[in-house]
Design a protein around this motif. Structure first.
Motif, PDB file in Angstrom:
ATOM      1  N   ALA A   1      25.912 -10.282  50.884  1.00  0.00           N
ATOM      2  CA  ALA A   1      24.319  -9.997  50.820  1.00  0.00           C
ATOM      3  C   ALA A   1      24.030 -10.685  49.267  1.00  0.00           C
ATOM      4  O   ALA A   1      22.756 -11.288  49.100  1.00  0.00           O
ATOM      5  CB  ALA A   1      23.904  -8.810  50.973  1.00  0.00           C
TER       6      ALA A   1
ATOM      7  N   TYR B   1      23.812  -8.299  59.054  1.00  0.00           N
ATOM      8  CA  TYR B   1      22.562  -8.091  58.375  1.00  0.00           C
ATOM      9  C   TYR B   1      21.716  -9.135  58.807  1.00  0.00           C
ATOM     10  O   TYR B   1      21.924 -10.246  59.148  1.00  0.00           O
ATOM     11  CB  TYR B   1      22.802  -8.119  56.963  1.00  0.00           C
TER      12      TYR B   1
ATOM     13  N   PHE C   1      19.325  -3.141  51.123  1.00  0.00           N
ATOM     14  CA  PHE C   1      19.862  -2.760  52.484  1.00  0.00           C
ATOM     15  C   PHE C   1      18.705  -1.980  53.152  1.00  0.00           C
ATOM     16  O   PHE C   1      18.596  -0.923  52.424  1.00  0.00           O
ATOM     17  CB  PHE C   1      21.120  -2.712  52.615  1.00  0.00           C
TER      18      PHE C   1
ATOM     19  N   GLU D   1      18.214  -5.975  57.010  1.00  0.00           N
ATOM     20  CA  GLU D   1      18.602  -4.856  57.766  1.00  0.00           C
ATOM     21  C   GLU D   1      19.727  -4.935  58.202  1.00  0.00           C
ATOM     22  O   GLU D   1      20.468  -6.045  58.384  1.00  0.00           O
ATOM     23  CB  GLU D   1      17.609  -4.917  59.069  1.00  0.00           C
ATOM     24  N   VAL D   2      20.585  -3.869  58.046  1.00  0.00           N
ATOM     25  CA  VAL D   2      21.907  -3.758  58.208  1.00  0.00           C
ATOM     26  C   VAL D   2      22.527  -2.929  59.544  1.00  0.00           C
ATOM     27  O   VAL D   2      21.820  -1.614  59.472  1.00  0.00           O
ATOM     28  CB  VAL D   2      22.799  -3.521  57.067  1.00  0.00           C
TER      29      VAL D   2
END
Length: 986
Positions: free
Chosen positions: A142, A98, A150, A116-117
């Motif tokens: 996270a 991420y 996400f 962003e993953v």
């Protein structure tokens, strides 16, 4: 694995993110952060990914990673940029990364809370649940770093990845933008995401045990060249049981010319075997085990049974060897039973596995058995065999370094060949998980547990697990709450297991007793009363009764709607010549089995004295029979509404003793005694609850007390099952009496920015403010350092008042004269103050306080505490001697439901005091239940509240009053049961 100096110096390598996980197919893998040392592994991993998977990851053909890519994907600050890898054998099989972004989708740092993953899984390992496990762990990371959402871009054709996100259970939004699917996931755990996670955990862990118990091939490593020895014994037992798979003997000391041993292929190493080996039984000295494990891992073995000793049972050095053994095995994706194990058995006709030191494989049956002790395992196998009982599976886990009782529960839950799970445990590595799994399993099949090392306060040698400090009585209460049948001895476990495996569950506590001995019938009657059952007067068939008389009487008892179970007592009968007949047990057994088979489905147990062949004949119907099951319908009364029925009401109270009757008399119960059917249904995602429809095997007992105790356990379990079908609810308290956000802010203030790990007790005013935010008012007290201050406090509070000492050695000790009640005026208060200080000491020592009188009632104690291993526990008892001297205290796990609260106050022995005992006025138990639920909600919402004691709580006919309270705050202990799936590391 430590980071290199190139990585950010501000964030150390987060080794607590490392975890071993069980994948969907039962194999294990390791999840860990990616470091700069992983460049070669990353390149090698990427080369093994298909072009299609690369296209799905980068939205374009991307045949190889550039040096810049490799640098970017291996250099992380572990805050804004994080990468995790799944490894087997040290090599990557999947990755996730991420990058924190702002609202415009650009790289950002905190306080931005979106990232962003992206995932990539080797094609050979897709479908094993790798991406799902990675999502759980990267989401936890996270959240720890302050990221709440996400964002992911996925090509529409990448249906597998879309399904991973969709099935995770998180709140999500989806849109279609610029030819791709844009997904946003809220990372706050939801009830659905937790259920998904636990469902995956159950299936994976059950599969991992199933792979051990049903291998297609077995290699015994360390098979001796001459008869005798551990390895050769296991090989002999495998062959004797008729194992249906392939068997190999392995020993590096075999002569090169040796090709077979005992009729099976013999090899010097696994590498010489051309076919896949699923299970390896390791029987070599401890110093050679690492070599054997490496050989297994490199040749694709799926699981290990390590019989070798010399590990944690030998002390700290052995414990470290044991930990290294587990790390080594898991690195290859293998699970371990042992070390120091006795072995495993699976009697299924399609397997017939006896990879143990047991000389005889037990008959096929419906009982699953798990034990942490080899010696106890031997005793249980022998006892079950002697009584004609069969097993479905057996695991003796030894030091339990990996596979544990929790794993066995996961397997038993869905195993169609197991109707009853028996467990002998000496330690609970994860009590929270155990109670959760036990509750779910007990909802569909009985779970019977014997807990060894109950009072030592330490774990047995070899069991490297956290030590719980909660008393054994509390452990027992929590097991009961989860539906576990907790017994004290292995004999009682066998007794209960035999009844539960082959007999229907009783619809209630009403027991018919019949037999040919008035004395034995009376002993059985008395035992029933002692166990809380409701026996009907014994029916005496006289010593002249024939097997046909027994059959007729049993058929009549089973057909009687006023009884829920039958206990048959039998002594040798007198023949025509006046001699005792002791050898016709087979005839009597046939008669009893015939009556049971032809009557309604009710449990039957037999108590016999010196009747040759009876127990064996009664057991003969069972061992290899196919399951006789149906969806369970447990007849019984509807669940009592919480707060409406006192202990001792008709649902649980035994009838007064009545005179025994002859076979011709009989008895009739009141019409209100008739049982009503209540369905007990399994949840949609669980196996159907099953119970035998018609008795086949009838358990026999040599003593009335043993048969009755087993029947009583079945009655209590059946009642729990009925209640579990309609579980209680955790009230929401939708009024304005609970201020959760305000309480959280107050706790943060009280703990401060750098809280002491040991915690801190709250002052009286702080306690009152904290509890008041959850609708728990504490009656005010004012200090009285001298008589004048006491008079002023009374004037402020209003007469009548109480004068109490608060010195620790006198607190709550009215018997020592430290409490003076109903002081109606100033004169009485001054007189009491002088008497108190003259008798007990100076005011500075006594710390007296003045408190307004509360309405008269019953003094009780309510507590909540956090145990690091078991979790939050709610406790209740009467104040004073009942709870402090006699230990009459009840316990429930938090969060408590309305049913838990109702049961909590009714389960103590002194509960009748609350319900009008000896003509006193019943007290307001509804208000007491609400107090319990509010306190449960407080400690569940705020884990920083590690200890609460409300003492005393005066329960009056109308309302309750909390006269004293203490609270301790501390940084919350970790909640492993709420995090991502991971195997424990002991």
């Amino acid at each position: 694995m430590e980071p290199t100096p190139e990585q950010s110096p501000h964030h150390a390598y987060p080794d607590h993110w490392e975890a071993d996980v069980v994948l969907r197919d039962g194999g294990t893998a390791r999840i860990r952060p990616i470091t700069t040392d992983d460049a070669e592994r990353l390149v090698s991993f990427y080369e093994q990914v298909s072009d299609e998977s690369k296209y799905y990851r980068f939205f374009a053909p991307y045949p190889r990673l550039s040096d810049r890519d490799v640098h970017r994907f291996t250099h992380h600050d572990y805050v804004d940029r994080v990468g995790l890898a799944v490894t087997i054998g040290g090599e990557f099989i999947g990755t996730v990364r991420y990058d924190r972004i702002n609202e415009q989708g650009r790289p950002a740092s905190a306080p931005a809370d979106e990232a962003e993953v992206a995932f990539l899984v080797q094609d050979a390992h897709q479908g094993r649940g790798v991406a799902s496990a990675l999502l759980e762990h990267i989401a936890a990371v996270a959240r720890e770093r302050g990221i709440r959402r996400f964002a992911a871009e996925v090509l529409p054709a990448n249906t597998k990845m879309i399904k991973v996100f969709r099935d995770a259970g998180y709140t999500q939004q989806r849109s279609f933008e610029d030819g791709s699917v844009h997904l946003t996931l809220d990372l706050e755990p939801t009830e659905k995401s937790l259920a998904v996670q636990r469902g995956r955990e159950q299936r994976a862990e059950a599969r991992s045990v199933q792979r051990l118990l049903a291998p297609g091939s077995v290699a015994v490593i360390g098979t001796g060249r001459t008869p005798g020895g551990v390895g050769r014994t296991v090989l002999r037992n495998l062959l004797a049981a008729g194992f249906t798979g392939r068997t190999y003997a392995v020993n590096r000391a075999f002569d090169e010319g040796l090709t077979t041993l005992d009729g099976v292929p013999a090899h010097r190493s696994l590498g010489e075997i051309d076919e896949q080996v699923d299970l390896a039984v390791i029987a070599v000295p401890a110093h050679r085990v690492p070599e054997a494990v490496a050989d297994c891992g490199e040749h694709g073995v799926q699981g290990l049974v390590v019989l070798s000793a010399g590990y944690a049972e030998r002390g700290s050095a052995g414990r470290e060897l044991q930990r290294e053994l587990v790390r080594q095995a898991r690195s290859y994706g293998m699970r371990i039973i042992g070390p120091n194990a006795f072995g495993i058995i699976n009697t299924a006709e399609s397997v017939r596995l006896n990879a143990s030191l047991a000389p005889e494989s037990p008959a096929r049956g419906r009982i699953g058995l798990f034990t942490q002790s080899g010696a106890i395992g031997i005793a249980l196998l022998s006892g079950l065999h002697r009584r004609g009982a069969g097993l479905s599976s057996f695991i003796s886990a030894g030091n339990r370094a990996d596979v544990s009782g929790n794993d066995f529960l996961q397997y038993s839950f869905e195993d169609p060949d197991t109707d009853v799970a028996l467990l002998y445990l000496e330690s609970l590595g994860n009590p929270r998980k155990f109670t959760r799994l036990a509750r779910r399993t007990a909802a569909v099949k009985p779970v019977v547990v014997v807990k060894g090392a109950r009072h030592s306060g330490t774990n047995p040698p070899g069991h490297a697990v956290p030590v719980s400090r909660i008393p054994d009585a509390t452990v027992s209460a929590l097991m009961r709450q989860a539906g576990v049948i907790r017994v004290d001895t292995v004999t009682e476990m066998v007794d209960a297991g035999l009844l539960l495996a082959d007999q229907p569950l009783p619809a209630g506590p009403r027991v018919a007793i019949l037999g040919n001995s008035e004395s034995l019938g009376l002993l059985t009657y008395d035992a029933c009363l002692a166990e809380g059952l409701r026996p009907r007067p014994p029916v005496d068939l006289t010593t002249a009764a024939s097997p046909q008389d027994f059959r007729d009487a049993l058929a009549e008892a089973l057909a009687d709607g006023t009884c829920d179970a039958v206990i048959v007592t039998a002594i040798p009968w007198v023949g025509e010549n006046g001699n005792a007949e002791t050898g016709d047990g087979e005839v009597l057994a046939a008669a009893l089995r015939g009556a049971a088979a032809g009557g309604p489905a009710k449990p039957v147990a037999v108590v016999h004295v010196e009747i040759g062949g009876l127990a064996e004949a009664l057991a003969a119907a069972s061992s290899t029979a196919a399951p006789r099951t149906r969806p369970t319908t447990l007849a019984g009364r509807p669940a009592t509404t919480p707060g409406t029925t006192a202990p001792g009401a008709s649902a649980t109270t035994a009838t007064p003793p009545a005179s025994p009757t002859t076979a011709t008399t009989g008895t009739t119960a009141p019409a209100t005694d008739t049982a009503q059917p209540t369905a007990a249904t399994a949840t949609p995602d669980t196996p159907s609850a099953t119970t035998p429809t018609t008795p086949g095997r009838i358990p026999a007992y040599p003593a009335a007390e043993r048969a009755v105790r087993a029947m009583a356990e079945a009655v209590k379990y059946a009642q729990w099952r009925r209640q579990a079908a309609t579980p209680g609810k955790v009230p929401e308290f939708l009024d304005d009496t609970i201020d959760e956000p305000g309480t959280a802010a107050l706790i943060d203030t009280l703990l401060g920015p750098a809280p002491d790990p040991r915690g801190r007790p709250l002052t009286h005013d702080e306690v009152s403010e904290l509890l008041g935010r959850y609708g728990i008012p504490v009656r005010p007290t004012l200090p009285a350092p001298d008589a004048e201050a006491a008079v002023a406090a009374a004037a402020r509070l209003g007469y009548p008042v109480a004068l109490k000492t608060t010195a620790p050695h006198l607190r709550h000790r009215a018997d020592l004269g430290g409490v003076r009640l109903d002081l109606a005026d100033e004169e009485a208060l001054r007189r009491a103050y002088g008497e108190l200080t003259d008798l007990l000491g100076k005011p500075a020592e006594l710390l007296p306080v003045v408190q307004a009188m509360a309405p008269r009632g019953v003094d009780t104690v309510v507590r909540a505490s956090i145990d690091a291993a078991a979790g939050a526990i709610l406790s209740f008892g009467l104040a004073g001697a009942p709870s402090e001297l006699l230990g009459d205290t009840a316990h429930r796990l938090v969060p408590a439901t309305d049913r838990d609260a109702a049961e909590l106050i009714r389960s103590i022995k002194a509960a009748p005091v609350l319900f009008g005992w000896r003509g006193s006025a019943p007290v307001d138990t509804a208000a007491l239940e609400e107090l319990l639920l509010r306190l449960s909600r407080l400690v569940d919402d705020h884990p920083e509240v590690v200890s609460v004691a409300l003492e005393p709580v005066v329960v009056a006919p109308q309302g309750i009053t909390v006269l004293g309270a203490s609270v301790r705050l501390a940084p919350p202990p970790p909640r492993g049961d709420l995090g991502p799936r991971r195997l424990p590391n002991y």
